[in-house]
Enzyme design. Structure first.
Site, mmCIF file in Angstrom:
data_model
loop_
_atom_site.group_PDB
_atom_site.id
_atom_site.type_symbol
_atom_site.label_atom_id
_atom_site.label_comp_id
_atom_site.label_asym_id
_atom_site.label_seq_id
_atom_site.Cartn_x
_atom_site.Cartn_y
_atom_site.Cartn_z
ATOM 1 N N LYS A 1 -0.045 15.524 -11.191
ATOM 2 C CA LYS A 1 0.572 15.176 -12.472
ATOM 3 C C LYS A 1 -0.390 15.388 -13.644
ATOM 4 C CE LYS A 1 4.217 12.274 -10.661
ATOM 5 N NZ LYS A 1 3.995 12.297 -9.201
HETATM 6 C C1 LIG Z 1 4.958 12.694 -8.287
HETATM 7 C C2 LIG Z 1 4.433 13.085 -6.949
HETATM 8 C C3 LIG Z 1 5.201 13.870 -6.051
HETATM 9 C C4 LIG Z 1 6.624 14.280 -6.341
HETATM 10 O O1 LIG Z 1 6.726 15.175 -7.398
HETATM 11 P P1 LIG Z 1 8.139 15.536 -8.056
HETATM 12 O O2 LIG Z 1 7.816 16.468 -9.149
HETATM 13 O O3 LIG Z 1 8.729 14.244 -8.518
HETATM 14 O O4 LIG Z 1 8.958 16.167 -7.001
HETATM 15 C C5 LIG Z 1 4.604 14.257 -4.869
HETATM 16 N N1 LIG Z 1 3.345 13.872 -4.540
HETATM 17 C C6 LIG Z 1 2.593 13.121 -5.369
HETATM 18 C C7 LIG Z 1 1.223 12.727 -4.934
HETATM 19 C C8 LIG Z 1 3.097 12.699 -6.587
HETATM 20 O O5 LIG Z 1 2.327 11.943 -7.404
#
Ligand SMILES: *Cc1c(COP(=O)(O)O)cnc(C)c1O
Length: 466
Positions: free
Chosen positions: A112
């Site tokens: 993220k």
């Molecule tokens: C947010 C997150 C996901 C999922 O991502 P999306 O874009 O919501 O599909 C997967 N793994 C981790 C570690 C995350 O923080």
């Protein structure tokens, strides 16, 4: 570039407004009116670029004239220079033609950071230009909160309030949020669960009267288009590193809200040769159930070892449904209104088209642990539980061994030490050096009751110019 709503009724917006808006006024999500398309020749000419140079080429058609090219380049250089690896998104080989792309070298150790480090800078740039201020209000079950706080801590025109469920996030996750210094950072621990936090955020967006008209709310969850945009880049990066665009790639993507994998789908539509996209879910498998049986139906939330993928509905899936319905906003609106009441299906030919675009798999906790152990035995390499789900799904769904299979490594294993321990691997994942003192840093957060009036009053009293 103009952006339109997936429900067809809200007005089209330019990039700046899309950045500052959460949901469209008709309840839909914004998507670009048309996508840029790159020729193989053009993509080939990007070989050898740094991550931020590549990011500029992929993203500038979306940003368009909202930000002058030189300013945008500088912003991207700054954004990706805070990552702790020169390659920004390095690839690690697991087996012949099988790879993990490490997307966890950013400040908060999850993918993220790729989007939220940029989003903070984009917001501040646009707000400075407009002489405006926003309050970011977000709910987190873990990773989004810390990445958003880290991304906004230097923003002059943003106050950020992150709600997390009191005593229900891991200690590493909580400390990553509560130890960041800054007058514009406010952590609220709500005596309730994640759904309670999310409900308060939703209701506050719906009625912003508590801010007295002096500022407005902005969203940092993955319904914000800029987050998707930033995630398209690393699909190009991985492909170019492994011989693309002159060969096709396969990607396996640990998925919750369908944001990250939707970015891969867009990369493909923009001209990148991708022959397979695997949706990898945990037991919260609404997407896998839809892909296998054309039924979109909410089940009860399950708590798993991969909490960042614990969701009941997958908000960005709406963006794919829009394309599957020939971009007919009215059809999407009807479908999703029905989906809120009970299970729905789409026309068979549309569903078959979705199955051509994606494979899918659901991986339970036991299989997640088995995969962490298996990869550690095979390679002495530690996976976090989310990435492990991606690797398992990649191995289960793989079609053509001559095509490189790349799993997106979404988090650093040190963020989820309990899952690693539960897998039976006795090696403890170590926090990287820049976070080694996390457990000694001073924490700052306020515990509030599960009561929206109290939370809103707290926000109204604590933002900068309140
Ligand atoms: C947010 C997150 C996901 C999922 O991502 P999306 O874009 O919501 O599909 C997967 N793994 C981790 C570690 C995350 O923080």
């Amino acid at each position: 570039m103009r952006y339109i709503s997936t429900r067809g009724e809200a007005p089209a917006l330019g990039f700046e407004d899309v950045l500052l808006t959460g949901l469209a006024t008709d309840g839909g999500l914004y998507v670009p009116e048309s996508l840029p398309h790159f020729s193989l020749e053009e993509i080939r000419s990007w070989r050898g670029l740094s991550y931020s140079e590549l990011a500029f080429n992929v993203m500038h058609p979306f940003v368009d004239d909202a930000i002058p090219a030189d300013d945008f380049r500088k912003m991207l250089d700054e954004t990706y220079s805070v990552f702790s690896h020169k390659a920004v998104a390095p690839l690690v080989q697991l087996d012949s033609n099988e790879w993990v792309m490490e997307l966890f070298r950013g400040p908060t150790l999850a993918f993220k950071d790729f989007a939220l480090q940029l989003l903070g800078r984009l917001l501040d740039y646009v707000l400075e230009k407009r002489k405006q201020h926003v309050v970011i209000m977000g709910a987190t079950s873990g990773d989004t909160g810390s990445a958003a706080i880290e991304g906004c801590r230097r923003c002059e025109h943003v106050d950020i309030f992150i709600l997390h469920p009191y005593e229900r996030v891991s200690e590493v996750q909580r400390r990553q949020m509560t130890t960041v210094k800054g007058d514009n950072i406010h952590n609220i621990a709500v005596r309730g669960n994640f759904d309670d936090c999310q409900r308060m955020v939703k209701e506050s967006f719906g009625n912003q009267g508590f801010l007295g008209g002096k500022t407005q709310l902005a969203a940092v969850n993955s319904i914000n288009w800029a987050r998707i945009m930033a995630q398209i880049v690393y699909y190009f990066q991985a492909s170019l590193a492994l011989g693309g665009p002159d060969r096709s790639m396969a990607f396996s993507v640990p998925t919750g809200n369908f944001g990250d994998i939707f970015a891969g789908y867009l990369a493909k539509k923009m001209g990148l040769p991708i022959s397979q996209l695997v949706i990898a879910t945990n037991r919260n498998d609404i997407l896998h159930r839809f892909m296998s049986g054309n039924k979109y139906e909410q089940h009860k939330l399950e708590h798993t070892l991969s909490p960042s993928m614990d969701i009941m509905v997958s908000s960005n899936f709406e963006r794919l449904l829009f394309d599957l319905h020939g971009r007919d906003g009215q059809a999407v609106k009807t479908l999703l209104e029905n989906a809120a009441k009970g299970p729905v299906s789409i026309e068979d030919y549309r569903w078959r088209h979705a199955r051509k675009l994606f494979d899918s798999d659901a991986v339970d906790d036991k299989s997640t642990c088995d995969t962490i152990r298996e990869i550690h035995e095979q390679n002495e390499y530690l996976l976090d539980p989310h990435t492990a789900i991606g690797v398992r799904a990649a191995r289960n769904c793989r079609r053509d061994r001559s095509v490189p299979m790349i799993t997106l490594g979404t988090a650093h294993p040190a963020k989820f030490p309990d899952a690693v321990a539960e897998s039976g691997v006795t090696v403890k994942p170590q926090l990287p050096a820049h976070m080694a003192d996390l457990f000694e840093r001073e924490e700052r957060y306020t515990v509030l009751d599960n009561n929206i009036a109290g939370v809103q009053e707290f926000i109204a009293r604590h933002w900068k110019n309140a």
